[in-house]
Design a protein around this motif. Sequence first.
Motif, PDB file in Angstrom:
ATOM      1  N   MET A  12      34.425 -35.531  -2.015  1.00 37.24           N
ATOM      2  CA  MET A  12      33.448 -36.604  -1.873  1.00 37.24           C
ATOM      3  C   MET A  12      32.044 -36.019  -1.872  1.00 37.24           C
ATOM      4  O   MET A  12      31.823 -34.918  -1.384  1.00 37.24           O
TER       5      MET A  12
ATOM      6  N   ALA B 264      30.867 -47.110   1.488  1.00 36.28           N
ATOM      7  CA  ALA B 264      31.835 -46.203   0.866  1.00 36.28           C
ATOM      8  C   ALA B 264      31.131 -44.919   0.481  1.00 36.28           C
ATOM      9  O   ALA B 264      29.945 -44.918   0.146  1.00 36.28           O
TER      10      ALA B 264
ATOM     11  N   ALA C 161      33.163 -40.324  -4.742  1.00 37.84           N
ATOM     12  CA  ALA C 161      33.840 -39.076  -5.116  1.00 37.84           C
ATOM     13  C   ALA C 161      32.859 -38.195  -5.889  1.00 37.84           C
ATOM     14  O   ALA C 161      31.846 -38.670  -6.417  1.00 37.84           O
TER      15      ALA C 161
ATOM     16  N   PHE D 106      47.214 -44.527  -4.421  1.00 35.78           N
ATOM     17  CA  PHE D 106      45.941 -44.858  -3.799  1.00 35.78           C
ATOM     18  C   PHE D 106      46.185 -45.221  -2.346  1.00 35.78           C
ATOM     19  O   PHE D 106      47.280 -45.621  -1.963  1.00 35.78           O
TER      20      PHE D 106
ATOM     21  N   THR E  21      44.555 -47.234   1.264  1.00 33.34           N
ATOM     22  CA  THR E  21      43.699 -48.336   1.677  1.00 33.34           C
ATOM     23  C   THR E  21      42.250 -47.869   1.669  1.00 33.34           C
ATOM     24  O   THR E  21      41.928 -46.825   2.224  1.00 33.34           O
ATOM     25  N   GLY E  22      41.398 -48.631   1.008  1.00 30.91           N
ATOM     26  CA  GLY E  22      39.982 -48.299   0.945  1.00 30.91           C
ATOM     27  C   GLY E  22      39.567 -47.491  -0.269  1.00 30.91           C
ATOM     28  O   GLY E  22      38.383 -47.222  -0.461  1.00 30.91           O
ATOM     29  N   THR E  23      40.520 -47.118  -1.133  1.00 34.97           N
ATOM     30  CA  THR E  23      40.173 -46.372  -2.336  1.00 34.97           C
ATOM     31  C   THR E  23      39.374 -47.259  -3.284  1.00 34.97           C
ATOM     32  O   THR E  23      39.715 -48.422  -3.495  1.00 34.97           O
TER      33      THR E  23
ATOM     34  N   ASP F 104      47.740 -49.648   0.706  1.00 34.66           N
ATOM     35  CA  ASP F 104      48.241 -48.414   0.096  1.00 34.66           C
ATOM     36  C   ASP F 104      49.171 -48.793  -1.045  1.00 34.66           C
ATOM     37  O   ASP F 104      49.768 -49.873  -1.034  1.00 34.66           O
TER      38      ASP F 104
ATOM     39  N   PRO G 230      39.589 -41.920  -9.448  1.00 38.33           N
ATOM     40  CA  PRO G 230      39.078 -42.148  -8.095  1.00 38.33           C
ATOM     41  C   PRO G 230      37.548 -42.145  -8.098  1.00 38.33           C
ATOM     42  O   PRO G 230      36.922 -41.222  -8.616  1.00 38.33           O
TER      43      PRO G 230
ATOM     44  N   GLN H 262      35.761 -43.740  -1.443  1.00 38.47           N
ATOM     45  CA  GLN H 262      36.571 -44.206  -0.314  1.00 38.47           C
ATOM     46  C   GLN H 262      35.715 -45.048   0.617  1.00 38.47           C
ATOM     47  O   GLN H 262      34.656 -44.606   1.056  1.00 38.47           O
TER      48      GLN H 262
ATOM     49  N   THR I 292      34.494 -46.459   3.965  1.00 43.04           N
ATOM     50  CA  THR I 292      34.483 -45.909   5.315  1.00 43.04           C
ATOM     51  C   THR I 292      34.476 -47.010   6.362  1.00 43.04           C
ATOM     52  O   THR I 292      34.619 -46.741   7.537  1.00 43.04           O
TER      53      THR I 292
END
Length: 136
Positions: free
Chosen positions: A20, A36, A39, A82, A84-86, A101, A111, A114, A116
């Motif tokens: 990230m 978020a 990446a 993936f 949760t939150g991707t 998920d 990707p 993520q 947060t």
Amino acid sequence: MLKPLLGAATLALGLSGPAMTQDQITIASDWGTVTATLADNPAAAALWKMLPVTLPMRDHLRQEKTGTLPTSLPDYPRQRDFATGTLGLWSGRDFVIYYTDGAVPGPGIIPLGQVTGDVSIFDRPGDVTVELTQAE
């Protein structure tokens, strides 16, 4: 002795997934706002440069919200799983926020980052419009 310590350090630092950057975005909607971390890859960097952008999104398979970006992002190695939150990119322009998920069929997703915050705000049926901006 050193190998177990390095493995633990890798997990503790969260380096086992996509790296990230420090670039953070805000995803705002009528349902709430989350932050978020992007990446560290060319597709996420291109998304950062595109901001701000407003996307109408629809629910897909009760696992994600999907919307179409104004322009395509660069290709990058894909993954099928993936969390949760991707944040992901299905095709060149299909931006995805995953609120569960799971896994996708090939070729997979690029990707992008993520979430947060509490991504469960998107875990409801129906369409939503989100505004993606660079976090301050």
